[in-house]
Design a protein around this motif. Structure first.
Motif, short mmCIF file in Angstrom:
data_model
loop_
_atom_site.label_atom_id
_atom_site.label_comp_id
_atom_site.label_asym_id
_atom_site.label_seq_id
_atom_site.Cartn_x
_atom_site.Cartn_y
_atom_site.Cartn_z
N ASP A 149 0.90 -1.29 -0.07
CA ASP A 149 0.04 -0.11 0.02
C ASP A 149 0.95 1.26 -0.15
N THR A 150 2.18 1.10 -0.45
CA THR A 150 2.83 2.26 -0.48
C THR A 150 3.82 2.31 -1.86
N LYS A 193 -9.01 -1.82 -2.63
CA LYS A 193 -8.87 -2.26 -1.30
C LYS A 193 -9.93 -3.29 -0.97
N ASP A 196 -14.31 -1.55 -4.44
CA ASP A 196 -13.49 -0.30 -4.13
C ASP A 196 -12.56 -0.05 -4.87
N TYR A 244 -9.92 2.52 -7.59
CA TYR A 244 -9.64 3.47 -8.05
C TYR A 244 -8.54 3.49 -9.10
N TYR A 293 -5.54 6.06 -9.57
CA TYR A 293 -4.86 7.48 -9.09
C TYR A 293 -3.53 7.72 -10.13
N LYS A 317 -7.68 11.10 -7.48
CA LYS A 317 -8.06 9.72 -7.48
C LYS A 317 -9.65 9.65 -8.34
N SER A 335 2.01 6.86 0.55
CA SER A 335 1.20 6.06 0.86
C SER A 335 -0.15 6.05 0.13
N LEU A 336 -0.77 4.76 -0.13
CA LEU A 336 -1.91 4.68 -1.16
C LEU A 336 -2.91 4.57 -0.37
N ASP A 337 -3.21 4.94 0.96
CA ASP A 337 -4.40 4.82 1.75
C ASP A 337 -4.80 3.44 2.07
N GLY A 338 -4.01 2.24 2.10
CA GLY A 338 -4.46 1.20 2.35
C GLY A 338 -4.87 0.38 0.99
N TYR A 339 -5.04 1.03 0.04
CA TYR A 339 -5.10 0.36 -1.48
C TYR A 339 -3.92 -0.33 -1.88
#
Length: 96
Positions: free
Chosen positions: A2-3, A42, A46, A48, A50, A61, A18-22
């Motif tokens: 996720d980074t 995620k 869900d 996206y 980016y 996003k 950081s990819l916000d948990g994705y």
């Protein structure tokens, strides 16, 4: 997972974001200006796309509804138009 990391030619860290948990689920592509585009997920549905600058800043996003994974290879035309194939819906997103 996720980074996203960017390295210099000598292997040293240039930046990380950081990819916000994705998690990245598609090949990463970049345009002629060095902007990076990646399909992320995620949870099921869900997803996206980016857009990240060459200096590691997330610029936008784009949510992709009803798509469990963006595993296909995107392409960028000379004019900057991006063609992003989807997995489940068997369609192509066109992003200008």
């Amino acid at each position: 997972f996720d980074t996203l990391y960017s390295l210099n030619n000598n292997g040293s860290l240039r930046w990380k974001v950081s990819l916000d948990g994705y998690h990245v689920t598609s090949p990463i592509v970049c345009d002629k200006n060095g902007n990076i585009f990646a399909g992320l997920i995620k949870d099921y549905g869900d997803s996206y796309i980016y857009s990240i600058t060459s200096s590691g800043n997330i610029t936008w996003k784009l949510p992709v509804k009803d798509e469990p994974s963006l595993g296909a290879s995107p392409a960028i035309a000379e004019d900057g138009t991006m063609f992003y194939p989807t997995f489940l819906s068997n369609s192509i997103l066109i992003i200008k």
